[in-house]
Motif scaffolding. Structure first.
Motif, PDB file in Angstrom:
ATOM      1  N   ALA A   1     -23.372 -24.904  23.337  1.00 18.30           N
ATOM      2  CA  ALA A   1     -24.691 -24.423  22.916  1.00 18.30           C
ATOM      3  C   ALA A   1     -25.382 -23.683  24.059  1.00 18.30           C
ATOM      4  O   ALA A   1     -26.013 -22.635  23.846  1.00 18.30           O
ATOM      5  CB  ALA A   1     -25.544 -25.604  22.439  1.00 18.30           C
ATOM      6  N   LEU A   2     -25.249 -24.205  25.272  1.00 15.99           N
ATOM      7  CA  LEU A   2     -25.823 -23.528  26.437  1.00 15.99           C
ATOM      8  C   LEU A   2     -25.194 -22.164  26.633  1.00 15.99           C
ATOM      9  O   LEU A   2     -25.890 -21.167  26.869  1.00 15.99           O
ATOM     10  CB  LEU A   2     -25.632 -24.403  27.679  1.00 15.99           C
ATOM     11  N   ARG A   3     -23.883 -22.100  26.522  1.00 16.00           N
ATOM     12  CA  ARG A   3     -23.165 -20.840  26.654  1.00 16.00           C
ATOM     13  C   ARG A   3     -23.651 -19.820  25.631  1.00 16.00           C
ATOM     14  O   ARG A   3     -23.773 -18.626  25.927  1.00 16.00           O
ATOM     15  CB  ARG A   3     -21.667 -21.078  26.471  1.00 16.00           C
ATOM     16  N   ASP A   4     -23.983 -20.295  24.421  1.00  9.41           N
ATOM     17  CA  ASP A   4     -24.388 -19.408  23.333  1.00  9.41           C
ATOM     18  C   ASP A   4     -25.891 -19.141  23.319  1.00  9.41           C
ATOM     19  O   ASP A   4     -26.394 -18.497  22.392  1.00  9.41           O
ATOM     20  CB  ASP A   4     -23.953 -19.999  21.991  1.00  9.41           C
ATOM     21  N   GLY A   5     -26.594 -19.647  24.328  1.00 11.29           N
ATOM     22  CA  GLY A   5     -28.033 -19.405  24.404  1.00 11.29           C
ATOM     23  C   GLY A   5     -28.878 -20.297  23.519  1.00 11.29           C
ATOM     24  O   GLY A   5     -30.074 -20.043  23.352  1.00 11.29           O
ATOM     25  N   GLN A   6     -28.292 -21.359  22.971  1.00  9.86           N
ATOM     26  CA  GLN A   6     -29.027 -22.280  22.100  1.00  9.86           C
ATOM     27  C   GLN A   6     -29.576 -23.428  22.959  1.00  9.86           C
ATOM     28  O   GLN A   6     -29.075 -24.549  22.958  1.00  9.86           O
ATOM     29  CB  GLN A   6     -28.098 -22.790  20.995  1.00  9.86           C
ATOM     30  N   HIS A   7     -30.623 -23.127  23.711  1.00  7.03           N
ATOM     31  CA  HIS A   7     -31.077 -24.037  24.754  1.00  7.03           C
ATOM     32  C   HIS A   7     -31.643 -25.342  24.215  1.00  7.03           C
ATOM     33  O   HIS A   7     -31.401 -26.413  24.786  1.00  7.03           O
ATOM     34  CB  HIS A   7     -32.114 -23.332  25.632  1.00  7.03           C
ATOM     35  N   ALA A   8     -32.410 -25.261  23.155  1.00  7.83           N
ATOM     36  CA  ALA A   8     -32.995 -26.486  22.591  1.00  7.83           C
ATOM     37  C   ALA A   8     -31.901 -27.424  22.096  1.00  7.83           C
ATOM     38  O   ALA A   8     -31.953 -28.647  22.330  1.00  7.83           O
ATOM     39  CB  ALA A   8     -33.962 -26.139  21.465  1.00  7.83           C
ATOM     40  N   GLN A   9     -30.913 -26.867  21.434  1.00  8.25           N
ATOM     41  CA  GLN A   9     -29.805 -27.685  20.932  1.00  8.25           C
ATOM     42  C   GLN A   9     -29.016 -28.284  22.095  1.00  8.25           C
ATOM     43  O   GLN A   9     -28.638 -29.465  22.058  1.00  8.25           O
ATOM     44  CB  GLN A   9     -28.885 -26.828  20.061  1.00  8.25           C
ATOM     45  N   ALA A  10     -28.792 -27.497  23.125  1.00 12.15           N
ATOM     46  CA  ALA A  10     -28.066 -28.005  24.291  1.00 12.15           C
ATOM     47  C   ALA A  10     -28.822 -29.163  24.928  1.00 12.15           C
ATOM     48  O   ALA A  10     -28.233 -30.202  25.273  1.00 12.15           O
ATOM     49  CB  ALA A  10     -27.867 -26.878  25.304  1.00 12.15           C
TER      50      ALA A  10
END
Length: 208
Positions: free
Chosen positions: A24-33
């Motif tokens: 998720a971090l790699r994909d820019g989904q910071h809240a989910q990460a």
């Protein structure tokens, strides 16, 4: 697939949650990460790896002071973990605590000399500080330990240029281009060495 040794001691479900957070971090989904990393922290409060991942996220989201605190908590659990010290150096650098950052990177290199990233972080920042000879030594270590770490090899070339060691710099850039012919940083490095003219074959390669 080889298990990540840094996940040792974590239940498979917790490790899977960390890996999902990393994606998720790699994909820019910071809240989910962040949700994944906090859940893993709560499930494994005595393990440093969830804290390390959370700190990386905090750095990515411009919360460097929090990242410093998080990594210090992780180091309280694993005081001799080289990667934690290296990451702490990155966080300290982001808040302008450069003396502390250099101490952290050097500590990481001393704890695990076979880890390339502490050498890379140390060398990159020594070069930015203008300590070229020490930067060359550190970046040589990083490039030797991780031949596929292209930024280390490019920065090593740049440092060699600053030291006036042009033939060695050319060799480093061309090593990168042999594997990555379209690497713009390597071409930039070569073209900036005014005492070494690019060949006709180089112009053809750039056109292609």
């Amino acid at each position: 697939m080889t298990a990540d040794p840094r996940m040792a001691g974590l239940a498979p479900a917790i490790a899977a949650g960390l890996q999902a957070g990393a994606r998720a971090l790699r994909d820019g989904q910071h809240a989910q990460a962040e949700q994944h990393f906090i859940k893993a922290m709560q499930q494994a409060p005595a393990h440093p790896e969830p804290l390390r991942y959370l700190a990386i996220l905090q750095l990515h989201t411009r919360r460097a002071p929090l990242a410093v605190q998080t990594l210090q908590r992780a180091l309280a659990l694993a005081a001799d973990d080289a990667l934690l010290h290296s990451d702490l150096g990155n966080a300290q650098s982001s808040i302008g605590a450069l003396d502390a950052a250099f101490a952290s990177w050097r500590r990481a290199c001393a704890l695990d000399p076979a880890q390339p990233m502490p050498w890379f972080n140390l060398g990159r920042n020594l070069q930015q500080r203008g300590d070229t000879d020490a930067a060359i030594d550190a970046l040589t270590q990083a490039a030797t330990l991780a031949p596929d770490l292209v930024p280390a090899r490019i920065l090593l070339g740049d440092a060699l240029v600053h030291a006036g060691r042009f033939d060695e710099a050319v060799a480093r850039y061309r090593e990168v281009l042999a594997q990555h012919p379209s690497c713009g940083d390597a071409w930039r490095g070569l073209s900036n060495i005014k005492t070494r003219t690019l060949a006709d074959a180089d112009a053809d390669a750039l056109r292609s």
